[in-house]
Design a protein around this motif. Sequence first.
Motif, PDB file in Angstrom:
ATOM      1  N   LEU A  56      -3.478   0.606   4.574  1.00 16.14           N
ATOM      2  CA  LEU A  56      -2.375  -0.360   4.315  1.00 16.14           C
ATOM      3  C   LEU A  56      -3.015  -1.731   3.992  1.00 16.14           C
ATOM      4  CD1 LEU A  56       0.222   0.486   7.037  1.00 16.14           C
ATOM      5  CD2 LEU A  56       0.637   0.573   4.401  1.00 16.14           C
ATOM      6  N   LYS A  57      -4.078  -2.097   4.395  1.00 14.39           N
ATOM      7  CA  LYS A  57      -4.825  -3.463   4.367  1.00 14.39           C
ATOM      8  C   LYS A  57      -5.603  -3.345   3.139  1.00 14.39           C
ATOM      9  CE  LYS A  57      -4.668  -4.641   9.447  1.00 14.39           C
ATOM     10  NZ  LYS A  57      -5.590  -4.984  10.561  1.00 14.39           N
ATOM     11  N   ASN A  58      -6.188  -2.387   2.760  1.00 17.24           N
ATOM     12  CA  ASN A  58      -7.451  -2.599   1.641  1.00 17.24           C
ATOM     13  C   ASN A  58      -6.810  -1.867   0.435  1.00 17.24           C
ATOM     14  OD1 ASN A  58      -9.674  -3.708   3.571  1.00 17.24           O
ATOM     15  ND2 ASN A  58      -8.825  -2.123   4.710  1.00 17.24           N
ATOM     16  N   THR A  59      -5.748  -0.929   0.476  1.00 14.50           N
ATOM     17  CA  THR A  59      -5.572  -0.186  -0.887  1.00 14.50           C
ATOM     18  C   THR A  59      -4.950  -0.975  -1.948  1.00 14.50           C
ATOM     19  OG1 THR A  59      -4.377   1.441  -1.618  1.00 14.50           O
ATOM     20  CG2 THR A  59      -3.269   0.495   0.006  1.00 14.50           C
ATOM     21  N   VAL A  60      -5.110  -0.806  -3.123  1.00 13.70           N
ATOM     22  CA  VAL A  60      -4.804  -1.667  -4.335  1.00 13.70           C
ATOM     23  C   VAL A  60      -3.548  -1.012  -4.645  1.00 13.70           C
ATOM     24  CG1 VAL A  60      -6.991  -2.119  -5.051  1.00 13.70           C
ATOM     25  CG2 VAL A  60      -6.061  -0.146  -6.085  1.00 13.70           C
ATOM     26  N   ASP A  61      -3.032   0.211  -4.081  1.00 14.09           N
ATOM     27  CA  ASP A  61      -1.688   0.668  -4.367  1.00 14.09           C
ATOM     28  C   ASP A  61      -0.692  -0.076  -3.583  1.00 14.09           C
ATOM     29  OD1 ASP A  61      -2.628   2.423  -6.365  1.00 14.09           O
ATOM     30  OD2 ASP A  61      -3.061   4.006  -4.710  1.00 14.09           O
ATOM     31  N   SER A  62       0.592  -0.211  -3.971  1.00 13.29           N
ATOM     32  CA  SER A  62       1.737  -0.666  -3.120  1.00 13.29           C
ATOM     33  C   SER A  62       2.238   0.197  -2.368  1.00 13.29           C
ATOM     34  CB  SER A  62       3.042  -1.008  -4.038  1.00 13.29           C
ATOM     35  OG  SER A  62       2.346  -2.197  -4.995  1.00 13.29           O
ATOM     36  N   ILE A  63       2.499  -0.245  -1.013  1.00 16.83           N
ATOM     37  CA  ILE A  63       3.090   0.925  -0.213  1.00 16.83           C
ATOM     38  C   ILE A  63       4.273   0.401   0.395  1.00 16.83           C
ATOM     39  CG2 ILE A  63       2.568   2.205   2.093  1.00 16.83           C
ATOM     40  CD1 ILE A  63      -0.234   2.129   1.443  1.00 16.83           C
TER      41      ILE A  63
END
Length: 975
Positions: free
Chosen positions: A502-509
């Motif tokens: 959640l903290k490091n992905t470039v995708d929106s969650i």
Amino acid sequence: MINNLNALDKYTSPKLEKIKLEREWENFISGNNTAPTIRGLMYDSWKRCLDQGISPLQSRTSINLDEEQIKDYVSMDPLFRIAKPVLSQLKDKYMDAGQLVTFSNPSGEIVHLEGDLSIMLKAEDMNFVAGSSWAENSAGTNAIGTAIATGSPIQVFAGEHFCQEVQNWTCAAAPIRDPATDKIIGIIDMTGLWALNHPYFLSAVTSAAQDVTGILLNQLKLERFKLLEYFQSQNISLQSNSFLVVLDRGWKVVKASPILYEQKLIDSNHFLVGMPSLSLSLTSRTQWEFEYVKGIWRFELTPYIYGGMPIGSIIHVIPPNLPSFNKISITSECIFSSVKDQSLTKSNNVDSARNVNEKKHALVKNMVKCDDFYKSFFDHNPDGIYSCDLKGNLLDVNPALERMVGYTAEELQNLDLPLLFYPGYLEIAMKYFEKTIKGKPQEYEAAVIHKYGYRVDVKVKNFPIYIDNEIVGEYGIVKDISENRKMEKDLQSTKQQLDLFLKNTVDSIIIFDLQHIIKVNKAFEEVFGWTEQEVIGRPIPIIPDFLVEECTKILQQVKNSKHVMSFETIKQRKDGSLVDVNSFVSPIVNEKGNVTAIVSILRDITEHKQMEKALKESEMKYRLLFEQAADAVYLVELNAERLPTRFIEVNPVGCERFECSRDEFLSMPFTEIVPKDSTIYIKMMEKIRQGERLFTLQDEYVFKTGQRIDVEFSLQVFNLGGKDMLLAISRDITERLKTEELLRKSEKLAVVGHLATAISHEVNNPLTTMKGFIQLLGSAENENKNRYIDLVLSEIGRIEGITNEFMAVAKPQAVKVQPSDIYKLVEQATLLFEHQATMNNVQIRTKFESGIPLIPLERNQLNQVFINILKNSFEAMPLGGEILIQVNKSNDQEVCISIIDQGCGIPKDRLPYLGEPFYSIKEEGIGLGLMICYKIIEAHQGKLFIESELDKGTKVEVILPICGNHSFSYTEAGE
């Protein structure tokens, strides 16, 4: 040719093997090949699937078990408890091999599945999930179902699967058999995607199944030992009125009274003679009888319970000399004996029956207080129970604890405690033991080492033992919590990974329940413009109005199916602008199987969409040019040695030329289309080796059907993505070469025409003068002179006929075309040869089809054609023979006249030149007769074909249009 491990091991390339399997499968499904080149086990399975009505295009199998049923199975089934550690070892060993490890019940339903998350998500596409059924009658040919059907370990490769959706996978499975009953009680399976190298995991699952079977065999030995102990504990003598038989779970005799062997009531396979078919899970007493030696034998069976499970049966046998169980007393240590005696006593007196019942109740009430009751509770409890003295010396353990740790009570009593506990846990156990013997019950968790080396996590409850108001020891109840501990660890690991993601992905969650947002990550704030505080507890704000209904349907579908969905859609930013995204939606399910929340991962694909659009436009232009090309175009891959290996692409013209689909064409190696010994291949390789990158070849290509075409190859060698490629453009130039040949003939004919005009003109002038004066002389009265004059005139007429033939070639003649009866025309031509036929022993036979309509033609010219052809036939049969003339309709538009002789025939290499000016195979021929025939037939818009074989004869076919189907505009032959 094919062994038990390889699918088609004569093919060295896995890719070719996969293609070959898929082709064999397609042929089998279409009915083109009833006996495909595959393993016999697979072929038998395919036939079973067809007979059971399995659709080969089925994409998903059924899900038969819900989560509650699966949970009950894995927690209660004794086999799974034994298999679970083996499955864990298998998963750990092959964690990085891309394999899913599963365990299925005897019906082929998956009850346990472990493996890499990405592989598990991919497997969901075909419902390869816990609870799904993989029996053959549900999912077609697959390792689990086929292992059940055949009873043997098996590996199924790619295209060997009967259902097409599964053909991207390879699976290996081995059945586990109960050594007591020899029945399949479970299946271990390993499944993974098809790889470049064959994933031969059959030995792994077979070894795992053998490990489980070995544990079951040891357990069966222990069960039989306990049964044997029971038999020996019973005080039934040879003088007793009844006899005893002890059976194991598979109904085999473990021990029996000797007289039963003497009376042959035990057969050679150790089964009791006359025993009815009973359920293996029988838990209640039953009786039966049958007539055997010396009369009626009677039997009473009582299940023997050990460790809470039936492990065999005790049978009391009454010989024929006693009428029933009611009149005997069975001496045993069973505490129910007195109850049984009284309950089986017959009485017609109601009061007596009431007294018996009262006694039974009293006995049961007293029984609760007896030691046997507590012993039963100890022996049959599903949780492990142990007792020890104040010094920690083990006094006794129940069967459940023996199974849990793999040691017998005797082994545990002699085992050093440090060898039983995992490091660090012995101190914990001793600490709680000290507290317990001081009178305080304790509860704690620990980890012990199973006899076979794997870890068992346990939860222990300790109680002090009181005798005469003094603590004399400790009782312990032990529960296996390995599965719970694993779930806790997995949950913790998943939580940590999720937080990191959640903290490091470039995708929106976005995480939301069915109505409101629960959590979003930093990437969501950056892409869509809302902060987490702005959206928490609110409905999802990023759905455009025009997509609300569609989005609602998708979420409802995810909730109902509980499956992950991936799709492309459009979302809306805070400023109102739209963004293209790839949406990955996954449900979060609670322990009851209900969807409580949904996770949506959104990836911004705006730039990707723009690139995709530009790429599609470019590809569309290329594809349009490629597919609309009038010539066949092939793209071929060259290997490191610059040899053509396989086709990368082919256009529709190329497929049409070989009468196959694009997929079929691309699956064939290059040398299957262009053989290595062909002239084209040899010339092409010579040019490539010389370093030429652009060149043209021309040759004749022969198809497998025997069809021949002339082709011109334009070839270019170029580099694509670091690999050498060959672009081949093949043009069919057969018609062009024919046109060039016709042009050559036309030029030759024109020269002949000019020459014939000159010769005819020069010869006709003196002939006209000579003919005139001879006719003048013929008017004189002289008989002898007239005879010579007639002879000269005859010869002049012949010369005049030759010049007329030249003129027919050189100058068009007026013709009169009118509908004519083809029968009469043929009969007139044959009538002229009647005398010659008799003289040369030639029989002319005609065969006319009725109903031939009138044909538009010029009678004299067609008569000349038939006379020329018949004349050639007569000359080809100097020793006689038969000439057959057939007239029939080729179709509704044409009529065919065939003239077939039995002459010497024409060499095959000369047939193409027939009809050319001055070409003749006869010594005295001038080569104009057939040429004139061709011209006449062409002038009638017809066709002339000649077929011939040496020493067998010649067939000439004249094809003419039927009257009314064509309009004729010519008035002169050759026009």
